[in-house]
Design a protein around this motif. Structure first.
Motif, PDB file in Angstrom:
ATOM      1  N   GLY A  13     -21.208 -94.243  26.502  1.00  0.00           N
ATOM      2  CA  GLY A  13     -22.133 -93.181  26.894  1.00  0.00           C
ATOM      3  C   GLY A  13     -23.495 -93.367  26.252  1.00  0.00           C
ATOM      4  N   CYS A  14     -23.507 -93.789  25.005  1.00  0.00           N
ATOM      5  CA  CYS A  14     -24.745 -94.021  24.263  1.00  0.00           C
ATOM      6  C   CYS A  14     -25.561 -95.131  24.926  1.00  0.00           C
ATOM      7  N   ALA A  15     -24.901 -96.241  25.260  1.00  0.00           N
ATOM      8  CA  ALA A  15     -25.581 -97.391  25.858  1.00  0.00           C
ATOM      9  C   ALA A  15     -26.143 -97.042  27.241  1.00  0.00           C
ATOM     10  N   VAL A  16     -25.335 -96.383  28.070  1.00  0.00           N
ATOM     11  CA  VAL A  16     -25.765 -96.038  29.431  1.00  0.00           C
ATOM     12  C   VAL A  16     -26.954 -95.084  29.396  1.00  0.00           C
ATOM     13  N   THR A 117     -30.081 -93.843  39.561  1.00  0.00           N
ATOM     14  CA  THR A 117     -29.658 -93.327  38.243  1.00  0.00           C
ATOM     15  C   THR A 117     -28.756 -92.100  38.384  1.00  0.00           C
ATOM     16  N   ILE A 118     -28.916 -91.364  39.490  1.00  0.00           N
ATOM     17  CA  ILE A 118     -28.041 -90.208  39.726  1.00  0.00           C
ATOM     18  C   ILE A 118     -26.593 -90.676  39.868  1.00  0.00           C
ATOM     19  N   PHE A 119     -26.394 -91.749  40.644  1.00  0.00           N
ATOM     20  CA  PHE A 119     -25.035 -92.276  40.837  1.00  0.00           C
ATOM     21  C   PHE A 119     -24.471 -92.833  39.533  1.00  0.00           C
ATOM     22  N   VAL A 120     -25.327 -93.408  38.704  1.00  0.00           N
ATOM     23  CA  VAL A 120     -24.881 -93.883  37.389  1.00  0.00           C
ATOM     24  C   VAL A 120     -24.362 -92.710  36.563  1.00  0.00           C
ATOM     25  N   LYS A 121     -25.099 -91.582  36.600  1.00  0.00           N
ATOM     26  CA  LYS A 121     -24.690 -90.399  35.843  1.00  0.00           C
ATOM     27  C   LYS A 121     -23.397 -89.793  36.395  1.00  0.00           C
ATOM     28  N   ILE A 122     -23.215 -89.876  37.721  1.00  0.00           N
ATOM     29  CA  ILE A 122     -21.967 -89.386  38.322  1.00  0.00           C
ATOM     30  C   ILE A 122     -20.788 -90.206  37.812  1.00  0.00           C
ATOM     31  N   PHE A 123     -20.947 -91.533  37.816  1.00  0.00           N
ATOM     32  CA  PHE A 123     -19.880 -92.411  37.324  1.00  0.00           C
ATOM     33  C   PHE A 123     -19.606 -92.150  35.840  1.00  0.00           C
ATOM     34  N   LEU A 124     -20.673 -91.882  35.069  1.00  0.00           N
ATOM     35  CA  LEU A 124     -20.494 -91.598  33.642  1.00  0.00           C
ATOM     36  C   LEU A 124     -19.746 -90.284  33.454  1.00  0.00           C
ATOM     37  N   GLY A 125     -20.085 -89.289  34.273  1.00  0.00           N
ATOM     38  CA  GLY A 125     -19.386 -88.009  34.206  1.00  0.00           C
ATOM     39  C   GLY A 125     -17.910 -88.137  34.543  1.00  0.00           C
ATOM     40  N   VAL A 126     -17.616 -88.933  35.580  1.00  0.00           N
ATOM     41  CA  VAL A 126     -16.216 -89.182  35.966  1.00  0.00           C
ATOM     42  C   VAL A 126     -15.489 -89.921  34.847  1.00  0.00           C
ATOM     43  N   PHE A 127     -16.185 -90.874  34.231  1.00  0.00           N
ATOM     44  CA  PHE A 127     -15.623 -91.628  33.104  1.00  0.00           C
ATOM     45  C   PHE A 127     -15.230 -90.677  31.961  1.00  0.00           C
ATOM     46  N   PHE A 128     -16.143 -89.762  31.594  1.00  0.00           N
ATOM     47  CA  PHE A 128     -15.844 -88.800  30.536  1.00  0.00           C
ATOM     48  C   PHE A 128     -14.739 -87.829  30.954  1.00  0.00           C
ATOM     49  N   PHE A 140     -15.992 -84.505  24.551  1.00  0.00           N
ATOM     50  CA  PHE A 140     -16.039 -85.146  25.863  1.00  0.00           C
ATOM     51  C   PHE A 140     -16.260 -84.119  26.970  1.00  0.00           C
ATOM     52  N   ARG A 141     -15.740 -82.913  26.777  1.00  0.00           N
ATOM     53  CA  ARG A 141     -15.985 -81.858  27.772  1.00  0.00           C
ATOM     54  C   ARG A 141     -17.475 -81.561  27.865  1.00  0.00           C
ATOM     55  N   ALA A 142     -18.154 -81.515  26.704  1.00  0.00           N
ATOM     56  CA  ALA A 142     -19.601 -81.268  26.691  1.00  0.00           C
ATOM     57  C   ALA A 142     -20.354 -82.422  27.331  1.00  0.00           C
ATOM     58  N   LEU A 143     -19.931 -83.664  27.043  1.00  0.00           N
ATOM     59  CA  LEU A 143     -20.615 -84.839  27.577  1.00  0.00           C
ATOM     60  C   LEU A 143     -20.439 -84.964  29.092  1.00  0.00           C
ATOM     61  N   LEU A 144     -19.232 -84.625  29.597  1.00  0.00           N
ATOM     62  CA  LEU A 144     -19.022 -84.747  31.044  1.00  0.00           C
ATOM     63  C   LEU A 144     -19.784 -83.664  31.796  1.00  0.00           C
ATOM     64  N   LEU A 145     -19.813 -82.437  31.248  1.00  0.00           N
ATOM     65  CA  LEU A 145     -20.572 -81.358  31.889  1.00  0.00           C
ATOM     66  C   LEU A 145     -22.065 -81.677  31.875  1.00  0.00           C
ATOM     67  N   ASP A 146     -22.535 -82.239  30.765  1.00  0.00           N
ATOM     68  CA  ASP A 146     -23.944 -82.603  30.657  1.00  0.00           C
ATOM     69  C   ASP A 146     -24.294 -83.713  31.648  1.00  0.00           C
ATOM     70  N   SER A 147     -23.378 -84.647  31.861  1.00  0.00           N
ATOM     71  CA  SER A 147     -23.621 -85.746  32.804  1.00  0.00           C
ATOM     72  C   SER A 147     -23.815 -85.216  34.218  1.00  0.00           C
ATOM     73  N   PHE A 148     -22.950 -84.280  34.626  1.00  0.00           N
ATOM     74  CA  PHE A 148     -23.067 -83.729  35.979  1.00  0.00           C
ATOM     75  C   PHE A 148     -24.294 -82.829  36.107  1.00  0.00           C
TER      76      PHE A 148
END
Length: 202
Positions: A13-16, A117-128, A140-148
């Motif tokens: 998540g940090c790298a992306v 970049t929107i699709f990248v964030k969607i994939f990151l949210g799904v990952f979390f 991780f709940r905070a990170l996935l909600l923040d991603s979406f």
């Protein structure tokens, strides 16, 4: 219970988010689009949030179950403070742009990159999301909600850029709207985690 792979999830998540920060920062400065620039700062905040998440996860791995929960909650609390600061930064700069509007250099190439970049964030949210299913954690709940949430923020930023291209000076308004959305969401999380840290009850 968190496991060591959770640290690698945080590093991912940090790298992306850092790569997204660099891309949006360049486009925001090159096009003079405030909403895109603020969105880049939001990604920088997300990068710092992931660093805090990694520290919280590493600490929780060394503690017993109850102390681990508090460590994760504290990390989520600090992450939410960073996100709140980003939201307030959006609002401040948005108001400044409303008062002192500047022209934006629209580019279809920039728009395509930002949409990607929107699709990248969607994939990151799904990952979390899947990481949180395997290792449930408020971090991780905070990170996935923040991603979406970031997906909608970036979408608003693109709309601001497109409307400015039609000579509608709304870039500042979009920055303020995004800032309010981020700030309200983060403050709600701060209140929730504060209650847990004080009472041990969610």
């Amino acid at each position: 219970m968190l496991k060591k792979p959770a640290i690698w999830a945080g590093i991912t998540g940090c790298a992306v988010n850092f790569v997204l920060f660099l891309i949006k920062l360049y486009i925001g400065i090159a096009s003079n689009a405030l909403a895109i620039y603020c969105d880049s700062i939001n990604n920088l905040g997300d990068t710092l949030a992931c660093v805090i998440a990694i520290a919280g996860i590493a600490l929780s791995l060394k503690l017993n179950s109850k102390a681990s929960d508090r460590a994760q909650s504290l990390a989520d609390f600090v992450i939410s403070i960073f996100i709140t600061v980003c939201g307030l930064y959006f609002i401040f700069n948005g108001v400044d742009r409303i008062l002192y509007p500047l022209p934006i250099s629209y580019s279809a190439r920039y728009t395509i990159i930002i949409v990607a970049t929107i699709f990248v964030k969607i994939f990151l949210g799904v990952f979390f999301y899947f990481i949180n299913k395997k290792m449930p954690s408020p971090i991780f709940r905070a990170l996935l909600l923040d991603s979406f949430l970031d997906c909608f923020i970036t979408l608003f930023a693109i709309m601001g850029m497109l409307l400015n291209n039609l000579n509608l000076t709304v870039d500042g308004f979009f920055a303020v709207i995004c800032g309010i959305a981020i700030t309200v969401s983060a403050i709600k999380n701060i209140i929730k985690e504060s209650k847990f840290l004080i009472t041990d009850k969610r």
